[in-house]
Design a protein around this motif. Structure first.
Motif, PDB file in Angstrom:
ATOM      1  N   MET A   1       0.857  -1.180   0.000  1.00 13.24           N
ATOM      2  CA  MET A   1       0.000   0.000   0.000  1.00 13.24           C
ATOM      3  C   MET A   1       0.892   1.230   0.000  1.00 13.24           C
ATOM      4  O   MET A   1       1.913   1.275   0.661  1.00 13.24           O
ATOM      5  N   ALA A   2       0.482   2.238  -0.697  1.00 15.06           N
ATOM      6  CA  ALA A   2       1.238   3.487  -0.740  1.00 15.06           C
ATOM      7  C   ALA A   2       1.295   4.107   0.645  1.00 15.06           C
ATOM      8  O   ALA A   2       0.383   3.955   1.453  1.00 15.06           O
ATOM      9  N   ASN A   3       2.371   4.815   0.906  1.00 10.68           N
ATOM     10  CA  ASN A   3       2.563   5.428   2.217  1.00 10.68           C
ATOM     11  C   ASN A   3       1.434   6.395   2.560  1.00 10.68           C
ATOM     12  O   ASN A   3       1.027   6.490   3.709  1.00 10.68           O
ATOM     13  N   ASN A   4       0.901   7.124   1.575  1.00 18.03           N
ATOM     14  CA  ASN A   4      -0.208   8.049   1.847  1.00 18.03           C
ATOM     15  C   ASN A   4      -1.438   7.314   2.354  1.00 18.03           C
ATOM     16  O   ASN A   4      -2.098   7.763   3.279  1.00 18.03           O
ATOM     17  N   GLY A   5      -1.777   6.182   1.735  1.00 18.57           N
ATOM     18  CA  GLY A   5      -2.920   5.397   2.193  1.00 18.57           C
ATOM     19  C   GLY A   5      -2.692   4.861   3.594  1.00 18.57           C
ATOM     20  O   GLY A   5      -3.580   4.898   4.438  1.00 18.57           O
ATOM     21  N   ASN A   7      -0.709   6.134   5.830  1.00 15.79           N
ATOM     22  CA  ASN A   7      -0.740   7.279   6.736  1.00 15.79           C
ATOM     23  C   ASN A   7      -2.172   7.572   7.157  1.00 15.79           C
ATOM     24  O   ASN A   7      -2.459   7.721   8.350  1.00 15.79           O
ATOM     25  N   GLY A   8      -3.089   7.629   6.213  1.00 11.33           N
ATOM     26  CA  GLY A   8      -4.492   7.900   6.529  1.00 11.33           C
ATOM     27  C   GLY A   8      -5.112   6.818   7.387  1.00 11.33           C
ATOM     28  O   GLY A   8      -5.846   7.109   8.336  1.00 11.33           O
ATOM     29  N   GLU A   9      -4.807   5.564   7.084  1.00 10.33           N
ATOM     30  CA  GLU A   9      -5.359   4.464   7.878  1.00 10.33           C
ATOM     31  C   GLU A   9      -4.777   4.450   9.284  1.00 10.33           C
ATOM     32  O   GLU A   9      -5.514   4.232  10.255  1.00 10.33           O
ATOM     33  N   PHE A  10      -3.482   4.661   9.412  1.00 15.15           N
ATOM     34  CA  PHE A  10      -2.874   4.715  10.741  1.00 15.15           C
ATOM     35  C   PHE A  10      -3.526   5.822  11.559  1.00 15.15           C
ATOM     36  O   PHE A  10      -3.901   5.635  12.712  1.00 15.15           O
ATOM     37  N   ARG A  11      -3.666   6.984  10.955  1.00 14.87           N
ATOM     38  CA  ARG A  11      -4.240   8.127  11.670  1.00 14.87           C
ATOM     39  C   ARG A  11      -5.714   7.895  12.011  1.00 14.87           C
ATOM     40  O   ARG A  11      -6.160   8.276  13.096  1.00 14.87           O
ATOM     41  N   SER A  12      -6.450   7.240  11.130  1.00 14.53           N
ATOM     42  CA  SER A  12      -7.855   6.928  11.430  1.00 14.53           C
ATOM     43  C   SER A  12      -7.965   5.978  12.621  1.00 14.53           C
ATOM     44  O   SER A  12      -8.806   6.167  13.506  1.00 14.53           O
ATOM     45  N   GLU A 109       4.268  10.214  17.891  1.00 12.17           N
ATOM     46  CA  GLU A 109       5.566   9.539  17.798  1.00 12.17           C
ATOM     47  C   GLU A 109       5.395   8.103  17.301  1.00 12.17           C
ATOM     48  O   GLU A 109       6.159   7.627  16.458  1.00 12.17           O
ATOM     49  N   CYS A 110       4.373   7.423  17.807  1.00 11.04           N
ATOM     50  CA  CYS A 110       4.102   6.049  17.372  1.00 11.04           C
ATOM     51  C   CYS A 110       3.672   6.012  15.906  1.00 11.04           C
ATOM     52  O   CYS A 110       4.084   5.117  15.156  1.00 11.04           O
ATOM     53  N   THR A 111       2.862   6.973  15.484  1.00  9.94           N
ATOM     54  CA  THR A 111       2.418   7.022  14.093  1.00  9.94           C
ATOM     55  C   THR A 111       3.619   7.230  13.167  1.00  9.94           C
ATOM     56  O   THR A 111       3.734   6.563  12.128  1.00  9.94           O
ATOM     57  N   GLN A 112       4.513   8.124  13.535  1.00  8.62           N
ATOM     58  CA  GLN A 112       5.701   8.360  12.706  1.00  8.62           C
ATOM     59  C   GLN A 112       6.563   7.100  12.609  1.00  8.62           C
ATOM     60  O   GLN A 112       7.080   6.769  11.537  1.00  8.62           O
ATOM     61  N   LEU A 113       6.702   6.382  13.732  1.00  2.00           N
ATOM     62  CA  LEU A 113       7.449   5.131  13.712  1.00  2.00           C
ATOM     63  C   LEU A 113       6.762   4.114  12.808  1.00  2.00           C
ATOM     64  O   LEU A 113       7.419   3.433  12.014  1.00  2.00           O
ATOM     65  N   MET A 114       5.442   4.009  12.901  1.00  2.00           N
ATOM     66  CA  MET A 114       4.706   3.070  12.045  1.00  2.00           C
ATOM     67  C   MET A 114       4.930   3.378  10.571  1.00  2.00           C
ATOM     68  O   MET A 114       5.116   2.475   9.762  1.00  2.00           O
ATOM     69  N   LEU A 115       4.907   4.646  10.224  1.00  4.26           N
ATOM     70  CA  LEU A 115       5.107   5.032   8.830  1.00  4.26           C
ATOM     71  C   LEU A 115       6.512   4.668   8.349  1.00  4.26           C
ATOM     72  O   LEU A 115       6.684   4.161   7.235  1.00  4.26           O
ATOM     73  N   ARG A 116       7.515   4.886   9.190  1.00  3.41           N
ATOM     74  CA  ARG A 116       8.880   4.518   8.811  1.00  3.41           C
ATOM     75  C   ARG A 116       9.015   3.010   8.653  1.00  3.41           C
ATOM     76  O   ARG A 116       9.604   2.515   7.687  1.00  3.41           O
ATOM     77  N   PHE A 173      -2.559  -2.175  13.381  1.00  9.84           N
ATOM     78  CA  PHE A 173      -2.823  -2.973  12.187  1.00  9.84           C
ATOM     79  C   PHE A 173      -4.153  -3.714  12.319  1.00  9.84           C
ATOM     80  O   PHE A 173      -4.948  -3.767  11.378  1.00  9.84           O
ATOM     81  N   ALA A 174      -4.404  -4.267  13.496  1.00 10.07           N
ATOM     82  CA  ALA A 174      -5.657  -4.991  13.724  1.00 10.07           C
ATOM     83  C   ALA A 174      -6.856  -4.049  13.655  1.00 10.07           C
ATOM     84  O   ALA A 174      -7.874  -4.385  13.047  1.00 10.07           O
TER      85      ALA A 174
END
Length: 186
Positions: A1-5, A7-12, A109-116, A173-174
């Motif tokens: 999945m693209a990082n933008n997608g 990013n949106g899912e992680f943030r949601s 901070e956790c979201t940024q780590l997830m994205l990396r 992720f879950a």
């Protein structure tokens, strides 16, 4: 999945959990400030163990389901990061606004780590089973217990904060698979 997608899912997913955290602050204030590290670890264990039991038995006798427990793992993981940063208290020493500011800091901070990590691992979580997230979370909790038994000292391993962040990561992720994508489909 693209990082933008992603990013949106992680943030949601994080927003869903943030809303529950905020609502519980209204009900209970920051009572979790009184949790000592071992008690917090046991709370994470209880939530993860219940998820595993529900996955195996496929029978719930209490209304809250697996999604609720994964969201609790995220919120308690963030509480763990706050507690590591501030230490535990003998009373509620944060206002709701202060608690939310702490939550937001660690959630970001956790979201940024997830994205990396999502970039580096090529979104491998997409093809994993939710039950694997549960097993990995239980493994991380066991590692935290061992680190606590060694007074927080490790020789070559990551510390407690890294394990909390990994628990949050797997639980996000879950939540994405169980809730965020279902909402997007509706």
């Amino acid at each position: 999945m693209a990082n933008n997608g992603a990013n949106g899912e992680f943030r949601s997913a994080m927003t869903l959990c943030r809303n529950v955290f905020r609502d519980k602050l209204y009900d209970y204030k920051a009572s979790w400030r009184m949790l000592r590290p071992a008690s917090l670890t046991d709370q994470l264990f209880i939530k993860a163990k219940r998820i595993r039991t529900l996955e195996i038995t496929r029978e719930a006798r209490v209304e809250e389901g697996v999604l609720t427990e994964f969201m609790a793992l995220i919120n308690y993981g963030i509480v763990g990061l706050i507690q590591l940063d501030k230490g535990f208290a003998d009373n509620v020493d944060l206002t709701n606004d202060e608690a939310m500011a702490c939550y937001d800091r660690w959630a970001e901070e956790c979201t940024q780590l997830m994205l990396r990590k999502n970039h580096d691992y090529g979104g491998a979580w997409e093809d994993m089973r939710i039950s694997s997230y549960t097993d990995f979370i239980l493994t991380k909790i066991e590692r935290i217990k061992e680190i606590e038994n060694h007074a927080g000292q490790t020789s070559v391993s990551e510390g407690i904060a890294s394990n909390y962040m990994d628990i949050i990561n797997y639980a996000v992720f879950a939540v994405i698979k169980l809730a965020v994508r279902k909402q997007a489909d509706e």
